[in-house]
Design a protein around this motif. Structure first.
Motif, mmCIF file in Angstrom:
data_model
loop_
_atom_site.group_PDB
_atom_site.id
_atom_site.type_symbol
_atom_site.label_atom_id
_atom_site.label_comp_id
_atom_site.label_asym_id
_atom_site.label_seq_id
_atom_site.Cartn_x
_atom_site.Cartn_y
_atom_site.Cartn_z
ATOM 1 N N GLY A 1 -72.929 -13.614 -24.875
ATOM 2 C CA GLY A 1 -74.198 -13.452 -25.601
ATOM 3 C C GLY A 1 -74.328 -12.144 -26.357
ATOM 4 N N GLY A 2 -73.306 -11.299 -26.342
ATOM 5 C CA GLY A 2 -73.404 -9.984 -26.957
ATOM 6 C C GLY A 2 -72.801 -9.912 -28.347
ATOM 7 N N MET A 3 -72.566 -8.684 -28.815
ATOM 8 C CA MET A 3 -72.117 -8.492 -30.203
ATOM 9 C C MET A 3 -70.703 -9.017 -30.422
ATOM 10 N N THR B 1 -71.015 -18.530 -21.709
ATOM 11 C CA THR B 1 -72.063 -18.180 -20.740
ATOM 12 C C THR B 1 -72.400 -16.694 -20.829
ATOM 13 N N ASP B 2 -73.547 -16.338 -20.242
ATOM 14 C CA ASP B 2 -74.001 -14.940 -20.226
ATOM 15 C C ASP B 2 -75.199 -14.888 -19.264
ATOM 16 N N ILE B 3 -75.594 -13.675 -18.868
ATOM 17 C CA ILE B 3 -76.875 -13.576 -18.146
ATOM 18 C C ILE B 3 -78.036 -13.515 -19.139
ATOM 19 N N ASN C 1 -63.162 -12.982 -20.577
ATOM 20 C CA ASN C 1 -64.244 -12.204 -19.967
ATOM 21 C C ASN C 1 -64.723 -11.114 -20.923
ATOM 22 N N LEU C 2 -65.908 -11.341 -21.504
ATOM 23 C CA LEU C 2 -66.514 -10.335 -22.387
ATOM 24 C C LEU C 2 -67.664 -9.616 -21.691
ATOM 25 N N ALA C 3 -68.014 -10.043 -20.488
ATOM 26 C CA ALA C 3 -69.220 -9.531 -19.829
ATOM 27 C C ALA C 3 -69.071 -8.061 -19.449
ATOM 28 N N ALA C 4 -70.064 -7.275 -19.792
ATOM 29 C CA ALA C 4 -70.042 -5.861 -19.409
ATOM 30 C C ALA C 4 -71.407 -5.245 -19.641
ATOM 31 N N LEU D 1 -70.524 -3.225 -10.272
ATOM 32 C CA LEU D 1 -70.576 -4.661 -9.946
ATOM 33 C C LEU D 1 -70.262 -5.512 -11.167
ATOM 34 N N THR D 2 -70.776 -5.126 -12.324
ATOM 35 C CA THR D 2 -70.598 -5.933 -13.537
ATOM 36 C C THR D 2 -69.212 -5.714 -14.136
ATOM 37 N N ASN D 3 -68.877 -4.459 -14.375
ATOM 38 C CA ASN D 3 -67.661 -4.160 -15.147
ATOM 39 C C ASN D 3 -66.387 -4.229 -14.295
ATOM 40 N N TYR E 1 -59.198 -10.103 -20.959
ATOM 41 C CA TYR E 1 -60.151 -9.047 -20.578
ATOM 42 C C TYR E 1 -60.246 -8.046 -21.726
ATOM 43 N N ILE E 2 -61.467 -7.583 -21.995
ATOM 44 C CA ILE E 2 -61.652 -6.619 -23.081
ATOM 45 C C ILE E 2 -61.874 -5.234 -22.486
ATOM 46 N N SER E 3 -61.032 -4.298 -22.857
ATOM 47 C CA SER E 3 -61.212 -2.922 -22.393
ATOM 48 C C SER E 3 -61.613 -2.035 -23.570
ATOM 49 N N SER F 1 -65.287 2.177 -14.662
ATOM 50 C CA SER F 1 -65.431 0.782 -14.202
ATOM 51 C C SER F 1 -64.619 -0.157 -15.089
ATOM 52 N N LYS F 2 -64.548 0.119 -16.386
ATOM 53 C CA LYS F 2 -63.742 -0.726 -17.290
ATOM 54 C C LYS F 2 -62.250 -0.562 -16.972
ATOM 55 N N TYR F 3 -61.850 0.664 -16.686
ATOM 56 C CA TYR F 3 -60.435 0.905 -16.376
ATOM 57 C C TYR F 3 -60.038 0.199 -15.072
HETATM 58 N N1 LIG Z 1 -69.544 -2.276 -27.838
HETATM 59 C C1 LIG Z 1 -68.459 -1.509 -27.928
HETATM 60 O O1 LIG Z 1 -68.432 -0.533 -28.695
HETATM 61 C C2 LIG Z 1 -67.240 -1.831 -27.095
HETATM 62 C C3 LIG Z 1 -66.102 -1.022 -27.264
HETATM 63 C C4 LIG Z 1 -64.973 -1.314 -26.518
HETATM 64 C C5 LIG Z 1 -64.959 -2.368 -25.632
HETATM 65 N N2 LIG Z 1 -66.071 -3.127 -25.483
HETATM 66 C C6 LIG Z 1 -66.007 -4.243 -24.537
HETATM 67 O O2 LIG Z 1 -66.158 -5.458 -25.264
HETATM 68 C C7 LIG Z 1 -66.734 -6.447 -24.406
HETATM 69 C C8 LIG Z 1 -67.902 -7.094 -25.126
HETATM 70 O O3 LIG Z 1 -68.921 -6.108 -25.264
HETATM 71 P P1 LIG Z 1 -69.975 -6.122 -26.460
HETATM 72 O O4 LIG Z 1 -69.639 -5.023 -27.354
HETATM 73 O O5 LIG Z 1 -70.109 -7.505 -26.996
HETATM 74 O O6 LIG Z 1 -71.269 -5.700 -25.637
HETATM 75 P P2 LIG Z 1 -72.645 -6.448 -25.467
HETATM 76 O O7 LIG Z 1 -73.186 -6.787 -26.790
HETATM 77 O O8 LIG Z 1 -73.445 -5.616 -24.532
HETATM 78 O O9 LIG Z 1 -72.204 -7.824 -24.747
HETATM 79 C C9 LIG Z 1 -71.917 -7.909 -23.382
HETATM 80 C C10 LIG Z 1 -72.668 -9.097 -22.827
HETATM 81 O O10 LIG Z 1 -72.400 -9.181 -21.421
HETATM 82 C C11 LIG Z 1 -73.628 -9.494 -20.805
HETATM 83 N N3 LIG Z 1 -73.637 -9.204 -19.389
HETATM 84 C C12 LIG Z 1 -74.032 -8.067 -18.763
HETATM 85 N N4 LIG Z 1 -73.950 -8.219 -17.440
HETATM 86 C C13 LIG Z 1 -73.486 -9.486 -17.221
HETATM 87 C C14 LIG Z 1 -73.227 -10.232 -16.058
HETATM 88 N N5 LIG Z 1 -73.424 -9.709 -14.844
HETATM 89 N N6 LIG Z 1 -72.761 -11.501 -16.184
HETATM 90 C C15 LIG Z 1 -72.589 -12.049 -17.408
HETATM 91 N N7 LIG Z 1 -72.842 -11.389 -18.553
HETATM 92 C C16 LIG Z 1 -73.291 -10.117 -18.455
HETATM 93 C C17 LIG Z 1 -74.605 -8.659 -21.575
HETATM 94 O O11 LIG Z 1 -75.939 -9.050 -21.287
HETATM 95 P P3 LIG Z 1 -77.105 -7.918 -21.384
HETATM 96 O O12 LIG Z 1 -77.292 -7.668 -22.836
HETATM 97 O O13 LIG Z 1 -78.266 -8.584 -20.721
HETATM 98 O O14 LIG Z 1 -76.599 -6.721 -20.635
HETATM 99 C C18 LIG Z 1 -74.175 -8.932 -22.992
HETATM 100 O O15 LIG Z 1 -74.754 -10.120 -23.488
HETATM 101 C C19 LIG Z 1 -67.101 -5.727 -23.109
HETATM 102 O O16 LIG Z 1 -66.084 -5.951 -22.159
HETATM 103 C C20 LIG Z 1 -67.108 -4.266 -23.500
HETATM 104 O O17 LIG Z 1 -66.840 -3.419 -22.398
HETATM 105 C C21 LIG Z 1 -67.202 -2.896 -26.194
#
Ligand SMILES: NC(=O)c1ccc[n+]([C@@H]2O[C@H](COP(=O)([O-])OP(=O)(O)OC[C@H]3O[C@@H](n4cnc5c(N)ncnc54)[C@H](OP(=O)(O)O)[C@@H]3O)[C@@H](O)[C@H]2O)c1
Length: 324
Positions: free
Chosen positions: A15-17, A35-37, A69-72, A88-90, A110-112, A139-141
């Motif tokens: 559900g995220g970006m 899926t997403d929360i 797994n994109l959840a974080a 717990l999440t990451n 897995y996305i790091s 936590s990501k590492y």
């Molecule tokens: N954004 C960045 O700059 C960046 C950079 C490097 C790596 N990443 C990695 O890329 C991946 C995708 O991140 P993103 O950028 O798309 O971030 P995002 O927009 O925050 O998307 C992450 C999604 O995971 C959901 N989530 C949180 N806790 C969860 C749970 N317990 N179970 C299921 N879903 C859950 C979030 O919901 P909520 O909005 O309700 O929290 C959100 O919809 C992640 O692994 C992140 O660590 C991101």
């Protein structure tokens, strides 16, 4: 593995970006359960990666060929203040999905993050040793390490400064800049002592697809070409919005924001896609080309006479977003 409409792809945290781009790329080509929360679209179902039993049921019922797994929790300050939930999440969430994929004998993606480095060196390739500073990065590492040690068939993609999702989903830098302009700011204060590599979500999703199809399991840096600091990105974005002569971008050091952004951040989190290049799998554009493409999602209409000062003229800019 060849991905076709018969391939079943389970995407957690969609559900995220990044999830939006991954869903848009994968759903026309494969059969996706997303899926997403945060169930913010009608194509999403609820599933919480912290809950092993519920995830096992959700994934097991779908019978996927691969799990992504994109959840974080991606807000660094939130993670510092809510460390238990971040772990717990990451970390535990990453373990849960890796354990489930292992039991089902299917690959996991897995996305790091580039944020797992300490910034002591300028640029990091896929083989450099991480030394995470913040709770988020630690936590990501942990997630990376568990996936690597537990599953032979895994893909880990390290992203840099994510750009994508537009006004509704982008929680990061570009949209933060945009929202300031939308609120009427004519002077933006932006740090010039943090270097990194922007990462366009659409190209990232396409790259994931390509690497998965190659079957070459392992860990990959996957960021846009070129490097920059936050100031460079802000200047370029303002220019692309056509506001170069109306919005000033002023350089500041990280000290300027030390109360607001108190989580430790590396001075450099610049990555290079050494492995993707070597295997001719790199489809990431230069960050300026990516930003030019991304900026098209943001529309700004400038009307009326030009503002007399940078701090006035709130009513002269109206801002909208073109959804793609
Ligand atoms: N954004 C960045 O700059 C960046 C950079 C490097 C790596 N990443 C990695 O890329 C991946 C995708 O991140 P993103 O950028 O798309 O971030 P995002 O927009 O925050 O998307 C992450 C999604 O995971 C959901 N989530 C949180 N806790 C969860 C749970 N317990 N179970 C299921 N879903 C859950 C979030 O919901 P909520 O909005 O309700 O929290 C959100 O919809 C992640 O692994 C992140 O660590 C991101």
């Amino acid at each position: 593995m060849k991905l076709t409409k018969n391939s079943r792809v389970y995407i957690a945290g969609c559900g995220g970006m990044l999830g939006e781009a991954v869903y848009q790329h994968f759903s026309p080509r494969t059969t996706v359960l997303a899926t997403d929360i945060d169930v913010n679209a009608d194509w999403l179902e609820f599933a919480d990666v912290r809950d092993y039993t519920a995830m096992q049921r959700s994934i097991g019922e779908f019978k996927p060929d691969i799990v992504i797994n994109l959840a974080a929790l991606t807000d660094l300050e939130f993670c510092e203040k809510n460390a238990e939930n971040a772990w717990l999440t990451n970390a535990l969430g990453a373990e849960n999905l890796a354990l489930i994929a292992g039991k089902l004998e299917i690959p996991l993606v897995y996305i790091s993050t580039a944020g797992i480095f300490d910034g002591a060196q300028d640029v990091y390739n896929d083989f450099d040793a991480p030394n995470p500073l913040s709770i988020y990065a630690k936590s990501k590492y942990h997630g990376e390490q568990f996936v690597q040690s537990h599953l032979r068939e895994h893909f880990i993609f390290r992203a840099g400064w994510m750009m994508g999702g537009g006004e509704s989903k982008d929680k990061k830098f570009v949209n933060k800049i945009f929202q300031q302009i939308k609120r009427g700011s004519r002077e933006l204060f932006v740090v010039d002592d943090k270097a990194g590599t922007p990462t366009f979500t659409r190209s990232f999703a396409a790259g994931m697809f390509r690497v998965i199809e190659s079957g070459l399991f392992g860990l990959y840096n996957q960021v846009c070409g070129g490097d920059c600091n936050r100031y460079d990105v802000a200047v370029e974005f303002v220019r692309l919005l056509g506001l170069g002569d109306q919005v000033q971008v002023t350089r500041v050091s990280s000290d300027h924001f030390k109360r607001e952004y108190f989580a430790p951040r590396p001075a450099s989190e610049k990555l290079v896609n050494l492995k993707l290049d070597a295997r001719k799998l790199n489809c990431m554009p230069h960050w300026k080309d990516a930003l030019a493409e991304y900026a098209k999602q943001y529309r700004i209409d400038v009307s009326g006479p030009p503002a007399t000062s940078r701090h006035s003229g709130r009513s002269k800019i109206s801002v909208g977003e073109d959804r793609h």
